[in-house]
Design a protein around this motif. Structure first.
Motif: not given
Length: 178
Positions: A13-17, A48-56
């Motif tokens: 998902l990385e982010t939902a922004h 399982i949700a895979l997210l990226m911190l700082g991607v925004a």
């Protein structure tokens, strides 16, 4: 898939922004995320949700974590896995960084974003948070039934880094290895 006992769907998902998804050229929108996760939930498939911190990027942590938490709170994952964004050479993100269109977070800002995200998440107590990827300067893991402890671990790590590795904490590390 559920009937076949397949229940470990990893979703980047990385982010939902919405603006960040577009910028990343992910190939899906926030609306698509809601639609597809609703179908997964209806099929009784855990994910399982895979997210990226700082991607925004700088200045967008609050909106990115808010939008992401709304999505995950509605469509509860079995596990949340976070990784700090790495910027590879010769990529569109590196070009944006060089042109000043993307401002990378400092390590302190990344950890603060992680704390923000965890604070906004209202997940099943058995949901597991995995934050021990090698790219993460604050490696923490725990179940959401111990959410307060998880947040405290992140705050303690931030305090430790402030006292012992201040230069690294206020830097923007290059995580890409050739």
């Amino acid at each position: 898939m559920s009937n076949a006992k397949y229940n470990d769907l990893y979703i980047g998902l990385e982010t939902a922004h919405p603006e960040t998804l577009k910028l990343m050229n992910k190939g899906f929108t926030q609306q698509d995320q809601y639609h597809e996760l609703a179908k997964i939930q209806e099929a009784d498939i855990k994910y399982i949700a895979l997210l990226m911190l700082g991607v925004a990027g700088e200045g967008n942590s609050d909106i990115s974590t808010t939008e992401t938490a709304k999505l995950l709170n509605k469509y509860q994952p079995r596990m949340v896995s976070v990784i700090t964004t790495a910027i590879a050479p010769d990529t569109p993100l590196m070009k944006m960084k060089e042109d000043g269109k993307f401002i990378q977070l400092t390590e302190k800002e990344v950890i603060e974003e992680e704390i923000m995200l965890v604070e906004k998440l209202d997940l099943n107590p058995n949901c597991y948070f995995f934050g021990s990827h090698l790219n993460n300067l604050a490696p923490v893991n725990d179940h959401f039934k111990y959410k307060d402890r998880l947040i405290q671990k992140l705050k303690d790590r931030l305090e430790y880094l402030e006292e012992n590795r201040r230069d690294e904490l206020y830097s923007k590390l290059n995580r890409y290895q050739v």
